[in-house]
Design an enzyme around this catalytic site. Sequence first.
Site, short mmCIF file in Angstrom:
data_model
loop_
_atom_site.label_atom_id
_atom_site.label_comp_id
_atom_site.label_asym_id
_atom_site.label_seq_id
_atom_site.Cartn_x
_atom_site.Cartn_y
_atom_site.Cartn_z
N LYS A 67 61.61 -10.93 50.69
CA LYS A 67 62.08 -11.23 49.34
C LYS A 67 60.90 -11.64 48.48
O LYS A 67 60.14 -12.54 48.83
CB LYS A 67 63.11 -12.37 49.38
CG LYS A 67 64.49 -11.97 49.81
CD LYS A 67 65.28 -11.21 48.75
CE LYS A 67 65.60 -12.06 47.56
NZ LYS A 67 66.59 -13.12 47.82
N ASN A 231 49.55 -20.62 49.39
CA ASN A 231 49.41 -21.21 50.72
C ASN A 231 50.67 -20.96 51.55
O ASN A 231 51.76 -20.90 51.00
CB ASN A 231 49.19 -22.72 50.61
CG ASN A 231 47.81 -23.08 50.11
OD1 ASN A 231 46.83 -22.44 50.42
ND2 ASN A 231 47.75 -24.14 49.30
N HIS A 392 47.42 -12.50 48.50
CA HIS A 392 47.90 -12.57 47.11
C HIS A 392 48.00 -11.15 46.54
O HIS A 392 47.28 -10.26 46.98
CB HIS A 392 46.94 -13.39 46.24
CG HIS A 392 46.91 -14.84 46.60
ND1 HIS A 392 47.92 -15.73 46.26
CD2 HIS A 392 45.99 -15.55 47.28
CE1 HIS A 392 47.60 -16.93 46.71
NE2 HIS A 392 46.45 -16.86 47.33
#
Length: 392
Positions: A67, A231, A392
């Site tokens: 998700k 993180n 990321h």
Amino acid sequence: MTEFELKYGCNPNQKPAKIFMKDGGALPLCIRNGRPGYINLLDALNSWQLARELREATGLPSAASFKHVSPAGAATGLPLRETERRIYFVEPEAELSPIACAYIRARGADRLCSYGDWAALSDVCDAATAGYLKAEVSDGIIAPGYTPEALEILRTKKKGNFNVVEIDPDYVPAALETKDVFGITFQQGRNDLRIDTALLDNIVTENKDLPQQARTDMIVSLITLKYTQSNSVCYVKDGQAIGVGAGQQSRIHCTRLAGSKADNWYLRSHPRVLEMEFVEGIRRPDRDNAIDVYLSDEWEDVLRDGVWQTLFARRPEPLTREEKKAWIASQSGITVGSDAFFPFGDNVERARKSGAQYIVEPGGSIRDDNVIETANRYHMVMAFTGLRLFHH
């Protein structure tokens, strides 16, 4: 297929949107059904990599439930125990393949967060997996192939609009990857570092007894973290990620978030939850939400008069804070992984409260001695990998 036009980008105002290969070649995927969107395909490509790498590292069929570009769960295809069948709403007589078990366990890690997920399978999707997925609220699936029976089942989902993507399992992306941010192009080497048990050799605690299952769980945690927005911290039990804390600015908040999810996963197997009697015809999402609220501090929201009758055939007695704490304290054998070093021993303290006995993290903090000392206090086993896994 050399390109695919998307309805829009991350948001409806972001047009035009499409996927294509910069070299003009064919895409390594094909759309077997539906019309996936921008975020759908981000989830698809990240989740596929996770499932594939789990398969390569463990030798077991693997799956992920994604998700918003982070895993809600990931797991290997170990057989479901009787209790797991009950908490994941699997019929007792249902025949399950290993890949079906992998997805059911991946989705079962956090059924609330897996609502409307993107499913990823390391192996060909079969009828058993498709049949389970058909009953769940999901946006789409990616797999290296589909049996005719599975494809027929999936094409009936969401009034025929369910997204089904087939990926070329032999596709290898370029060594360099780029993306544009604010009109500026970033380039970096793709993170193709292989995660295997060789990374676990540097055990820094006094207790160095690391059983095979814990080694496997460490690998599961590291590969899951490799595709989780940083993180991030991941709790694992028996080849299944049971708590993922993603995208937090503070390491301790990652550990707390993942730990609370792991606690909630374990509380679902509490006898009082297993004995719940729901009203006939209740939808799965309503059942999942009722259990989640029941286990939270807001339990009165589903047990007050006028509300519980719409959910339960018989009003369940609430679990007191002491009862929940005692049940969580009985949990053990948990592995916790972190995508970057633990800066303080408080992360170890929090992980221990959720049954953590094994920890894997990069190491390299100026307070490593404090972190190791805390782990030694509870006779934990901790391995330093020297490998950071930001994503990321």
